[in-house]
Scaffold this motif. Structure first.
Motif, PDB file in Angstrom:
ATOM      1  N   ASP A  26      41.368  12.588  23.153  1.00  0.00           N
ATOM      2  CA  ASP A  26      40.648  11.359  23.502  1.00  0.00           C
ATOM      3  C   ASP A  26      41.219  10.131  22.808  1.00  0.00           C
ATOM      4  O   ASP A  26      40.595   9.061  22.824  1.00  0.00           O
ATOM      5  CB  ASP A  26      39.169  11.506  23.128  1.00  0.00           C
ATOM      6  CG  ASP A  26      38.507  12.659  23.864  1.00  0.00           C
ATOM      7  OD1 ASP A  26      38.895  12.928  25.013  1.00  0.00           O
ATOM      8  OD2 ASP A  26      37.609  13.305  23.280  1.00  0.00           O
ATOM      9  N   ALA A  27      42.369  10.260  22.178  1.00  0.00           N
ATOM     10  CA  ALA A  27      42.961   9.141  21.451  1.00  0.00           C
ATOM     11  C   ALA A  27      43.203   7.969  22.389  1.00  0.00           C
ATOM     12  O   ALA A  27      43.659   8.131  23.529  1.00  0.00           O
ATOM     13  CB  ALA A  27      44.258   9.571  20.790  1.00  0.00           C
ATOM     14  N   LYS A  28      42.866   6.753  21.925  1.00  0.00           N
ATOM     15  CA  LYS A  28      42.995   5.544  22.728  1.00  0.00           C
ATOM     16  C   LYS A  28      44.350   4.859  22.556  1.00  0.00           C
ATOM     17  O   LYS A  28      44.725   4.021  23.367  1.00  0.00           O
ATOM     18  CB  LYS A  28      41.880   4.564  22.376  1.00  0.00           C
ATOM     19  CG  LYS A  28      40.474   5.085  22.626  1.00  0.00           C
ATOM     20  CD  LYS A  28      40.258   5.405  24.104  1.00  0.00           C
ATOM     21  CE  LYS A  28      38.828   5.873  24.356  1.00  0.00           C
ATOM     22  NZ  LYS A  28      38.626   6.240  25.794  1.00  0.00           N
ATOM     23  N   GLU A  29      45.057   5.189  21.483  1.00  0.00           N
ATOM     24  CA  GLU A  29      46.354   4.562  21.256  1.00  0.00           C
ATOM     25  C   GLU A  29      47.193   5.425  20.321  1.00  0.00           C
ATOM     26  O   GLU A  29      46.683   6.322  19.651  1.00  0.00           O
ATOM     27  CB  GLU A  29      46.190   3.159  20.684  1.00  0.00           C
ATOM     28  CG  GLU A  29      45.542   3.108  19.323  1.00  0.00           C
ATOM     29  CD  GLU A  29      45.434   1.682  18.790  1.00  0.00           C
ATOM     30  OE1 GLU A  29      45.826   0.744  19.505  1.00  0.00           O
ATOM     31  OE2 GLU A  29      44.963   1.537  17.656  1.00  0.00           O
ATOM     32  N   LEU A  30      48.474   5.115  20.308  1.00  0.00           N
ATOM     33  CA  LEU A  30      49.424   5.789  19.423  1.00  0.00           C
ATOM     34  C   LEU A  30      50.196   4.717  18.674  1.00  0.00           C
ATOM     35  O   LEU A  30      50.782   3.824  19.292  1.00  0.00           O
ATOM     36  CB  LEU A  30      50.385   6.670  20.234  1.00  0.00           C
ATOM     37  CG  LEU A  30      51.568   7.284  19.487  1.00  0.00           C
ATOM     38  CD1 LEU A  30      51.095   8.268  18.422  1.00  0.00           C
ATOM     39  CD2 LEU A  30      52.512   7.992  20.466  1.00  0.00           C
ATOM     40  N   ASN A  31      50.199   4.794  17.339  1.00  0.00           N
ATOM     41  CA  ASN A  31      50.903   3.825  16.512  1.00  0.00           C
ATOM     42  C   ASN A  31      51.955   4.531  15.673  1.00  0.00           C
ATOM     43  O   ASN A  31      51.711   5.621  15.149  1.00  0.00           O
ATOM     44  CB  ASN A  31      49.934   3.082  15.598  1.00  0.00           C
ATOM     45  CG  ASN A  31      48.978   2.194  16.383  1.00  0.00           C
ATOM     46  OD1 ASN A  31      49.388   1.266  17.047  1.00  0.00           O
ATOM     47  ND2 ASN A  31      47.681   2.514  16.324  1.00  0.00           N
TER      48      ASN A  31
END
Length: 555
Positions: A497-502
């Motif tokens: 469910d991660a909303k972004e990857l940094n």
């Protein structure tokens, strides 16, 4: 390797400028060798009689079959082709530093004279893509330009660096030719119609392009001759190699450095000869080589220097194979012995070479660590890689006995962001060994290996960024990062469910920072002060995702 005899040989009695040599049919039938012979002089060899009208081309006093053409500026490049419609005769294209002259040698008339504002480095003729007419194509200091037989511009495009080489061929196998451009910024670019479709990163300036069947020193030219690949080297050596395996079939040493190697039916016998020109004007012609029948040339002469050198080379190979055989026999005799029972030259049969690459922030490089899996040591190592070492393609490490350690280190500093295969040859044994075993291993460095994961969130941040939109899952982005960066541990998505990857990195070259943000809605942001790096990242990601074009915003 047996002796090779040329089928024809001649002396032009003029010096020849390397790389500025062509063969053209100015009367539409007979091939003529044409070359730059100095600052503003062009020589034309016409062995089938004079095909030149009286005019600016004058008969040379140094050779009866050579005419001299004097121009008012330095001759930088030459090309020839059937530019005029409905005319089978080749037109001579002469490139000077800032001008182009198209000249009809046979009729002694000019087709056009044109200013080249971006300079002239390379000239070719041909047609590709939607440009059906024969064009003179000019490679300049930062652009490529095509003009027709009247000198009118047909296309123009910007290239990232100085153009060093060009060729026309069907790159993507779609039945339509493309223009392939090599430049000094170490890129090969493919121009389809008037749009660059592919950029290929190399490890150095691209000085020579040649179309060959699927098949490296300073090569001047490559040509397919019969069933073999012929290669001319700057030092005058000519090699014929098997087109499939690369095995050397024949070898010739010219008396001077090579200036060019071309294919043409110079004897008008119905088959093209391989024509090799030295920078002192020596011209050697060889028929197509076929392994089963050779060159169809025989000689009853006694052994030449070439034959003696070939025999010496074979004897050296025999000696090396005998030593290797002795090592194998010693290993077989020592099989099953304990470490204490092994002689000084023995080695455990399970010995393996181990290689690791780690970032070294203090030295600003990658640390290559070479070791073994047991009590043996790496006595010396040879590291081979293209474009990494300032002194060439090889780095040798051979510590003294007092400095021997269980791990041998070597620094790697790739100057550009390109993937590199590092080939390692190591001598493995014990400290007091007199004979060592050679182990070979290849380590792949990903494209962005010179960037290490940043530990501090605020260090060296910048306000410069690029952003664009893609449609891709974060899991695939993770795979791209893992494949293109050198990471201690692979990057993973924290949850489905991660909303972004940094991901944040520091450059080992200048300690500059790179921040990459990938949102689940497809928005991508690269924050870096290096616009070149941003372009490299976008190009790499687009190739991985098979994207044809992207709309990018820059700030």
């Amino acid at each position: 390797m047996s002796i090779i005899q040329p089928v024809f040989k001649l002396e032009l009695n003029h010096k020849v400028t390397p790389g500025v040599v062509i063969i053209a049919k100015y009367d539409g039938t007979h091939p003529c060798l044409t070359a730059s012979a100095g600052y503003d002089k062009i020589i034309i060899h016409h062995p089938y009689g004079s095909i030149l009208a009286t005019g600016r081309a004058q008969r040379s006093h140094a050779h009866g079959e050579v005419s001299e053409l004097n121009v008012s500026q330095a001759v930088i490049a030459l090309a020839a082709g059937t530019l005029k419609p409905d005319c089978s005769r080749d037109m001579l294209i002469i490139g000077s530093p800032t001008q182009i002259l198209a000249y009809d040698v046979h009729d002694n008339s000019d087709l056009f004279f044109k200013e080249a504002l971006d300079g002239v480095n390379v000239l070719i003729t041909g047609s590709f893509g939607k440009f059906n007419e024969m064009l003179a194509i000019i490679g300049g200091n930062s652009s490529v330009q095509g003009v027709n037989w009247r000198g009118n511009e047909v296309f123009w495009n910007v290239v990232g660096g100085k153009v060093c080489s060009m060729i026309i061929l069907d790159f993507d196998k779609d039945g339509e030719n493309e223009l392939i451009v090599g430049s000094d910024d170490s890129y090969i670019r493919v121009l389809k119609n008037n749009q660059f479709m592919v950029e290929l990163a190399e490890t150095g300036p691209v000085t020579c392009l040649s179309a060959i069947n699927e098949s490296k020193q300073n090569a001047i030219a490559l040509q397919m001759s019969g069933e073999s690949l012929a290669c001319a080297w700057a030092n005058g050596r000519l090699d014929w190699r098997d087109g499939g395996s690369g095995r050397v079939l024949r070898r010739v040493q010219m008396r001077a450095g090579a200036a060019a190697m071309l294919l043409a039916d110079y004897r008008s016998v119905g088959a093209p000869d391989l024509i090799c020109v030295s920078d002192r004007g020596e011209v050697l012609g060889y028929p197509p080589y076929h392994e089963n029948v050779g060159f169809n040339a025989t000689s009853n002469k006694t052994a030449s220097e070439e034959e003696r050198l070939a025999i010496t080379e074979l004897l050296n190979k025999k000696q090396a194979l005998m030593v290797e055989l002795q090592h194998y026999e010693a290993n077989a005799a020592n099989a099953g012995l304990s470490l204490d029972e092994l002689p000084a030259t023995g080695m455990p049969t399970n010995t393996r070479l181990q290689v690791a690459v780690n970032p070294n922030e203090e030295e600003g490089c990658l640390d290559l660590a070479i070791s073994t899996n047991n009590e043996t040591i790496v006595r010396a190592a040879l590291v081979l890689a293209e474009g990494i070492f300032e002194s060439g393609e090889t780095l040798a490490r051979h510590p003294s006995l007092a400095q021997l350690r269980s791990v041998l280190h070597a620094p790697l500093k790739p100057p550009r962001d390109v993937p590199v295969d590092v080939h390692i040859k190591a001598l493995v044994g014990y400290a007091d060994s007199e004979q060592f075993h050679i182990f070979e291993l290849t380590k792949h460095l990903p494209r962005f290996a010179m960037y290490t994961m940043a530990t501090s969130a605020a260090a060296n941040k910048t306000d410069s960024w690029v952003t664009f939109q893609i449609t891709e899952r974060l899991q695939r982005i993770c795979i791209w990062i893992n494949q293109n960066f050198l990471l201690e541990e692979e990057l993973e998505i924290e949850s489905e469910d991660a909303k972004e990857l940094n991901a944040s990195f520091l450059s080992l070259r200048d300690k500059s920072r790179l921040d990459m943000n990938f949102a689940v809605n497809g928005k991508v942001k690269f924050t870096t002060a290096d616009i070149g790096l941003a372009g490299e990242l976008i190009q790499s990601l687009a190739n991985y995702l098979n994207l044809g074009d992207l709309q990018v915003d820059i700030s």
